[in-house]
Design a protein around this motif. Structure first.
Motif, short mmCIF file in Angstrom:
data_model
loop_
_atom_site.label_atom_id
_atom_site.label_comp_id
_atom_site.label_asym_id
_atom_site.label_seq_id
_atom_site.Cartn_x
_atom_site.Cartn_y
_atom_site.Cartn_z
N GLY A 91 0.88 -1.33 0.20
CA GLY A 91 -0.31 0.18 -0.43
C GLY A 91 0.64 1.17 0.72
O GLY A 91 0.59 2.59 -0.73
N ASN A 92 1.94 1.49 0.51
CA ASN A 92 2.83 1.75 0.43
C ASN A 92 3.73 2.54 -1.01
O ASN A 92 4.34 3.62 -0.44
CB ASN A 92 4.03 2.65 1.58
N ILE A 93 3.11 1.55 -2.20
CA ILE A 93 4.32 1.87 -2.47
C ILE A 93 3.58 2.97 -4.07
O ILE A 93 2.39 2.99 -3.85
CB ILE A 93 4.23 0.58 -4.27
N ASP A 94 4.24 4.01 -4.41
CA ASP A 94 3.95 5.05 -5.37
C ASP A 94 3.73 4.51 -6.95
O ASP A 94 4.44 4.00 -7.10
CB ASP A 94 4.75 6.25 -5.08
N LEU A 95 2.37 4.19 -7.40
CA LEU A 95 2.34 3.96 -9.14
C LEU A 95 3.58 4.51 -10.14
O LEU A 95 4.01 3.38 -10.63
CB LEU A 95 1.35 3.70 -8.66
N PRO A 96 3.52 5.48 -9.84
CA PRO A 96 4.68 6.27 -11.20
C PRO A 96 5.42 5.53 -11.06
O PRO A 96 6.33 5.49 -11.74
CB PRO A 96 4.14 7.60 -11.11
N LEU A 97 6.15 5.60 -9.72
CA LEU A 97 7.95 4.91 -9.33
C LEU A 97 7.73 4.04 -9.34
O LEU A 97 9.10 3.45 -10.24
CB LEU A 97 8.05 5.66 -8.02
N ALA A 98 6.90 3.24 -8.89
CA ALA A 98 6.78 1.65 -9.55
C ALA A 98 6.78 1.63 -11.08
O ALA A 98 7.67 0.72 -11.03
CB ALA A 98 5.53 0.91 -8.56
N LEU A 99 5.94 2.43 -11.78
CA LEU A 99 6.13 2.07 -13.36
C LEU A 99 7.93 2.73 -13.70
O LEU A 99 8.47 1.89 -14.82
CB LEU A 99 5.35 2.44 -13.65
N ALA A 100 8.54 3.31 -12.77
CA ALA A 100 9.54 3.74 -13.77
C ALA A 100 10.79 3.06 -13.60
O ALA A 100 11.92 2.88 -13.76
CB ALA A 100 10.09 5.41 -12.75
N VAL A 101 10.38 2.37 -12.71
CA VAL A 101 11.46 1.44 -11.87
C VAL A 101 10.98 0.25 -12.44
O VAL A 101 12.01 0.18 -13.03
CB VAL A 101 11.00 0.59 -10.20
N LEU A 102 10.06 -0.42 -12.71
CA LEU A 102 9.96 -2.07 -13.87
C LEU A 102 10.35 -0.68 -15.13
O LEU A 102 10.91 -2.06 -15.75
CB LEU A 102 8.37 -1.76 -13.71
N SER A 103 10.33 0.57 -15.29
CA SER A 103 11.19 0.27 -16.73
C SER A 103 12.18 0.43 -16.98
O SER A 103 13.36 0.12 -17.86
CB SER A 103 10.37 1.84 -17.49
N GLY A 104 12.74 1.00 -15.92
CA GLY A 104 14.12 0.42 -15.52
C GLY A 104 14.48 -0.94 -15.71
O GLY A 104 16.06 -1.34 -16.13
N GLU A 105 13.96 -2.00 -14.78
CA GLU A 105 14.10 -3.17 -14.70
C GLU A 105 14.14 -3.67 -16.67
O GLU A 105 14.78 -4.86 -16.70
CB GLU A 105 13.89 -4.20 -14.44
N LEU A 106 13.14 -3.46 -16.72
CA LEU A 106 13.15 -3.64 -18.85
C LEU A 106 13.53 -3.24 -19.51
O LEU A 106 13.95 -3.69 -20.58
CB LEU A 106 11.41 -3.62 -18.87
N GLY A 107 14.84 -2.67 -19.11
CA GLY A 107 15.47 -0.71 -20.34
C GLY A 107 14.03 -0.79 -21.68
O GLY A 107 14.31 -0.30 -22.65
N HIS A 108 12.76 -0.56 -20.68
CA HIS A 108 12.53 0.17 -21.93
C HIS A 108 10.93 0.78 -21.06
O HIS A 108 10.24 0.29 -19.98
CB HIS A 108 11.05 -0.87 -22.67
N ASP A 109 11.10 1.82 -21.48
CA ASP A 109 10.01 3.13 -20.76
C ASP A 109 8.51 1.81 -20.97
O ASP A 109 7.74 2.44 -22.12
CB ASP A 109 10.13 4.27 -21.58
N VAL A 110 7.69 1.73 -19.70
CA VAL A 110 6.69 1.09 -20.10
C VAL A 110 5.68 2.43 -19.63
O VAL A 110 4.35 1.66 -19.14
CB VAL A 110 6.31 0.06 -19.31
N SER A 111 5.72 3.37 -19.42
CA SER A 111 4.72 3.37 -17.95
C SER A 111 3.69 4.94 -19.22
O SER A 111 2.43 4.80 -18.52
CB SER A 111 5.84 5.33 -17.20
N GLY A 112 3.70 4.59 -20.47
CA GLY A 112 2.54 5.47 -21.78
C GLY A 112 1.59 4.01 -21.59
O GLY A 112 0.74 3.70 -21.94
#
Lengths: 446, 446
Positions: free
Chosen positions: B297-318
């Protein structure tokens, strides 16, 4: 201009650093029965640091080199890497400054900025960086270079290197990390700055991945005495270490670098000149003289000739021992150091043997043999005559050579009002009386 | 061949490291009321190290990266440089191993050999080096490179780098320093060796200017899971860190790297495979589940998407949040890490939102939610089924997340005979059951 002339009586305190070489600064120091067994020995390092802190010294200073041979001075054959060693000492000391040497020729600005920012955090604001350009040719061979870069190239690179490091240290402004648990705001991105440096020697984007450290910038120290070295020191340094064997030479150097600093638009009082001094202390002058003779008697002549050859940048082991130093080709090492020893030989009319014994004893630094009062007299004289703002102490052996200074000379300096009786603060800047530099971005905001 | 198959019942102890990220491994960990305020805070680091040593853990492990942005996970935005931080902790701990990450792409072998030898001396033989090749493109920009080198080039350089470092660590044989005060013999030059390495990437003459350290060679650790990474690990490493979200995947990886090690002529028992695990512990399963939900519940979704984008090496926020992960172009980051997350999304049929929350929680590592008994059950299962020789613990927050493990899970593992009840020795090698490598020159002497 705040630069003072020697005719104005001098007030204030002198600064004292401890130059650590764990086998002692005198090449025969380790052989004294009372000297501790040297080597990569943290327990001894902690003991030395505790004695220095008991003596309220300003800082511990670790020299460095990036190569070795079995023919080096014992203290220099092997040793701790300075930043890791001082990080360990940061955890067991509270007030004393921690100055590590790091090379601008064989390092890179991002890692260097990080290491010193990290040490500054670990120590609560006690880090200093002694900027060196590594003149040794054998160091070059450890980094894939057949020939070391020339002195001018090294200093040009050093200037840019230091600028990049200072820029990286400003990456984060004060208050960049609210870390607010309720709102979830960990960082304030408006206080993060990308350096984007692109210069002749370096392209470094930044920002640094270490928060701004307690001192803003760790204290900058410099020890090069060549013309290029003096210019870098006057431009960037806050503390200058130097080897000055006599007061007239020390005053000339002091005056020159303070003038250069003022010419560059800086306040020369914010540049502290600290010559090295090897105090050989006895309760009486006779006791001190006896200790000095014992130390000199411990010198192995072939090793002394090897050390002198290293300092002169030329092998002198084949020359007649009891004749004056012959004319030599230009040095392959540090020009100012070779000149210092050649001048000393000429001034004092020394034979090669005598010069080798002197070079091995203290590598051209000032050797001071006497009772605590006599030692304090000379330190006071140099300080008052503006040959020095303080001294970098080079005990001939550890830990006893340091203990003698702390137990006998420090109280005498305190009695004379020349040295602190308590630390002024908990950071190296606070104790040296140096301001925390403003963050460039905060300053630009107004 | 000593490699064991899962049908042979397994005895022996499991290994436990502590992966330190001072803001907690869970991206929302720092927001818990009981979490300590993170940052470059030595006092918190010391407290964490003391809890880990009370729990008899094998080692502290510091990850690293050579760049940052405000959009990183809180633990990764800024942090201590690992070698200086662990040097400080060396001075305040006695038995626990100290493993620092250092890059072979943006470092050089001479400085790296020195730093780790120095840490090994400072800690009395507890140093380890996590060898990384730094896949991030933003790191390259901090070191003057517009593009990061390709994975194959990085690993080729890494192999030569490691060979040079090991060679430098053998510069001095045992007994090279008699330090005999009476004869004045400080060093035995016959025990000093010049490496004289000249290879494709490096020319390094040596010798190292640090004496041979207590472990001979600090323990070599590796965490790359690409094909090149596995080959380097199998050839050179003694400990492997890895992210394995399920037991079948962990067993497949374990079997693969052990086989590769044996094929290269090494004893696979001398290579310890330690997957990361995030233990979310409660006194009951319900309490643990409640803690996990609080963390998620403490996770900020935009930050989570930024972290996932970093791990995937591709911006998935859109992309649409509640649809499956779409097909993506090849990663610009670490291939094995991107694959792990794509496989997880597919296997568990996760939406982009769910995948982002999972990636932000533990970056693809195994999350284990339960009571102390349940957690011990799973660790035992993985150990006995040869999915792991031990685990790299990733507490969701500090220091409480670690304390729960030490106070509740360690005693349970000890009761089952799966974990030590006292340190076996004072060096990391002694505690891990790894031999001190023979000095190559001493070995050649016979």
């Amino acid at each position: 201009m705040t630069e003072a002339s020697p005719t104005v009586p001098r007030t204030g305190k002198l600064r004292l650093g401890l130059f650590i070489q764990i086998a002692g600064h005198h090449i025969g120091g380790w052989r004294l029965p009372e000297a501790a067994r040297p080597g990569e020995n943290l327990a001894l390092g902690r003991q030395i640091a505790q004695i220095a802190e008991r003596g309220l010294l300003d800082m511990l200073f670790l020299g460095d080199s990036l190569s070795t041979s079995a023919a080096s001075s014992p203290s220099l054959i092997t040793r701790f890497e300075p930043l890791t060693f001082l990080s360990a000492l940061a955890a067991t000391t509270r007030n004393i400054g921690l100055v590590a040497t790091a090379s601008t020729t064989y390092g890179d600005p991002f890692n260097t900025a990080r290491l010193f920012a990290s040490l500054d955090h670990l120590s609560g604001g006690r880090a200093g960086w002694n900027i060196v350009t590594s003149s040794s040719g054998s160091a070059a061979l450890n980094f894939g270079l057949v020939e070391r870069p020339g002195v001018h190239d090294r200093y040009e690179r050093a200037e840019e290197f230091v600028e990049v490091v200072k820029g990286l240290w400003d990456s984060w402004e004060e208050g960049a990390f609210p870390r607010d648990k309720t709102t979830g705001t960990y960082v304030d991105p408006s206080r993060l700055h990308v350096l984007d440096h692109a210069g002749k020697h370096f392209s470094v984007r930044g920002p640094l991945n270490v928060d701004r450290s307690p001192q803003g910038h760790p204290v900058l120290v410099q020890a090069g005495s060549s013309e290029d070295g003096i210019t870098l020191g006057a431009r960037a340094a806050e503390v200058i270490f130097t080897a000055q064997p006599t007061l007239p030479e020390a005053r000339e150097f002091y005056d020159k670098i303070k003038r250069r600093t003022a010419e560059l638009g800086r306040d020369p009082e914010r540049l502290l000149v600290m010559p090295g001094v090897m105090p050989i202390i006895g309760r009486t002058r006779e006791e001190a003289q006896e200790l000095f003779e014992k130390l000199q008697g411990n010198i192995d002549l072939p090793l002394a000739l090897a050390v002198l050859s290293g300092e002169l940048g030329h092998d002198v082991s084949g020359y007649p021992l009891d004749a004056p130093l012959p004319a030599l080709p230009p040095t392959t090492g540090t020009v100012s150091r070779a000149e210092l020893l050649r001048d000393m030989a000429e001034r004092e009319n020394l034979t090669l043997r005598q010069l080798a014994l002197r070079a091995a004893a203290a590598r051209g630094h000032h050797i001071l043999v006497g009772s605590p009062t006599e030692i304090a007299d000379v330190l006071q004289e140099w300080f008052e005559a503006r040959g020095a703002d303080g001294f970098n102490l080079m005990p001939p052996f550890f830990p006893g050579g340091l203990e003698l200074f702390v137990d006998l000379v420090i109280p005498e300096l305190q009695r004379r009002g020349l040295f602190r009786t308590a630390y002024e603060g908990t950071t190296l800047r606070a104790n040296l009386g140096l301001d925390v530099p403003a963050n460039r971005y905060t300053a630009a905001r107004g």
